[in-house]
Design a protein around this motif. Structure first.
Motif, PDB file in Angstrom:
ATOM      1  N   LEU A  99       1.634   0.642   1.021  1.00 22.68           N
ATOM      2  CA  LEU A  99       2.101   1.458  -0.243  1.00 22.68           C
ATOM      3  C   LEU A  99       1.596   2.901  -0.024  1.00 22.68           C
ATOM      4  O   LEU A  99       0.341   3.110   0.560  1.00 22.68           O
ATOM      5  CB  LEU A  99       1.543   0.916  -1.529  1.00 22.68           C
ATOM      6  CG  LEU A  99       0.477   0.576  -1.757  1.00 22.68           C
ATOM      7  CD1 LEU A  99       0.047   1.493  -3.176  1.00 22.68           C
ATOM      8  CD2 LEU A  99      -0.013  -0.652  -2.112  1.00 22.68           C
ATOM      9  N   GLY A 111       3.577   4.184  -4.429  1.00 26.50           N
ATOM     10  CA  GLY A 111       3.548   3.016  -5.208  1.00 26.50           C
ATOM     11  C   GLY A 111       4.646   2.610  -6.061  1.00 26.50           C
ATOM     12  O   GLY A 111       4.937   1.680  -6.744  1.00 26.50           O
ATOM     13  N   THR A 153       6.511  -0.305  -5.237  1.00 24.26           N
ATOM     14  CA  THR A 153       5.578  -1.495  -4.699  1.00 24.26           C
ATOM     15  C   THR A 153       5.762  -2.627  -5.584  1.00 24.26           C
ATOM     16  O   THR A 153       5.927  -3.886  -5.145  1.00 24.26           O
ATOM     17  CB  THR A 153       4.203  -1.054  -4.833  1.00 24.26           C
ATOM     18  OG1 THR A 153       4.094   0.153  -3.925  1.00 24.26           O
ATOM     19  CG2 THR A 153       3.256  -2.147  -4.201  1.00 24.26           C
ATOM     20  N   CYS A 184      12.292   2.760  -0.566  1.00 25.45           N
ATOM     21  CA  CYS A 184      10.859   3.199  -0.584  1.00 25.45           C
ATOM     22  C   CYS A 184      10.998   4.735  -0.054  1.00 25.45           C
ATOM     23  O   CYS A 184      11.287   5.212   1.077  1.00 25.45           O
ATOM     24  CB  CYS A 184       9.792   2.743   0.292  1.00 25.45           C
ATOM     25  SG  CYS A 184       8.188   3.482   0.644  1.00 25.45           S
ATOM     26  N   ILE A 243       4.996  -1.664   5.376  1.00 26.49           N
ATOM     27  CA  ILE A 243       5.418  -2.838   4.274  1.00 26.49           C
ATOM     28  C   ILE A 243       5.768  -4.012   5.118  1.00 26.49           C
ATOM     29  O   ILE A 243       5.356  -5.016   4.712  1.00 26.49           O
ATOM     30  CB  ILE A 243       6.952  -2.157   3.700  1.00 26.49           C
ATOM     31  CG1 ILE A 243       6.213  -1.123   2.603  1.00 26.49           C
ATOM     32  CG2 ILE A 243       7.536  -3.249   2.985  1.00 26.49           C
ATOM     33  CD1 ILE A 243       7.398  -0.511   1.894  1.00 26.49           C
TER      34      ILE A 243
END
Ligand code: FES
Length: 115
Positions: free
Chosen positions: A46, A49, A52, A83, A91
């Motif tokens: 992350l 975040g 996340t 993301c 990830i």
């Protein structure tokens, strides 16, 4: 919801009423990290975040169904989790590490402050 990953924005409150809901906060007891959370922390899965919680909950659901997923299965399971930091490489590494941890029966562990 009831062990299935759902998008909160597409589930009506009436549909969630009386259902079992697990959020990122409920994955591990207070002061502990779920093995998937630990993997994301240690593998730098992350950045800001923002994505996340969704990525981690999708990972937990994936590993419950497919304990040892290949990269294609991981990417498919995480589709829809965007993301904005573009941290996809780490990830994927985090999901692979989480898979190993889960298959080894790792349990939630206490949060340790970064040194
Ligand atoms: Fe920033 Fe994914 S870590 S959006």
């Amino acid at each position: 919801m009831n062990g299935e990953v759902v998008k909160a924005c597409t589930v009506l409150a009436v549909q969630a009423d009386g259902q079992e809901i697990t959020t990122i906060e409920g994955l591990a007891p207070k002061g502990m990290l779920h093995p998937v959370q630990q993997a994301f922390w240690e593998c730098h899965g992350l950045q800001c975040g923002f994505c996340t919680p969704g990525v981690i909950l999708s990972t937990v659901a994936l590993l419950n169904e497919t304990p040892n997923p290949d990269d294609e299965q991981i990417r498919h399971a995480l589709e829809g989790n965007i993301c904005r930091c573009t941290g996809y490489h780490n990830i994927i590494l985090s999901v692979q590490d989480a898979s190993r941890r889960m298959r080894n029966g790792e349990q939630p562990s206490p949060i340790h402050a970064a040194s």
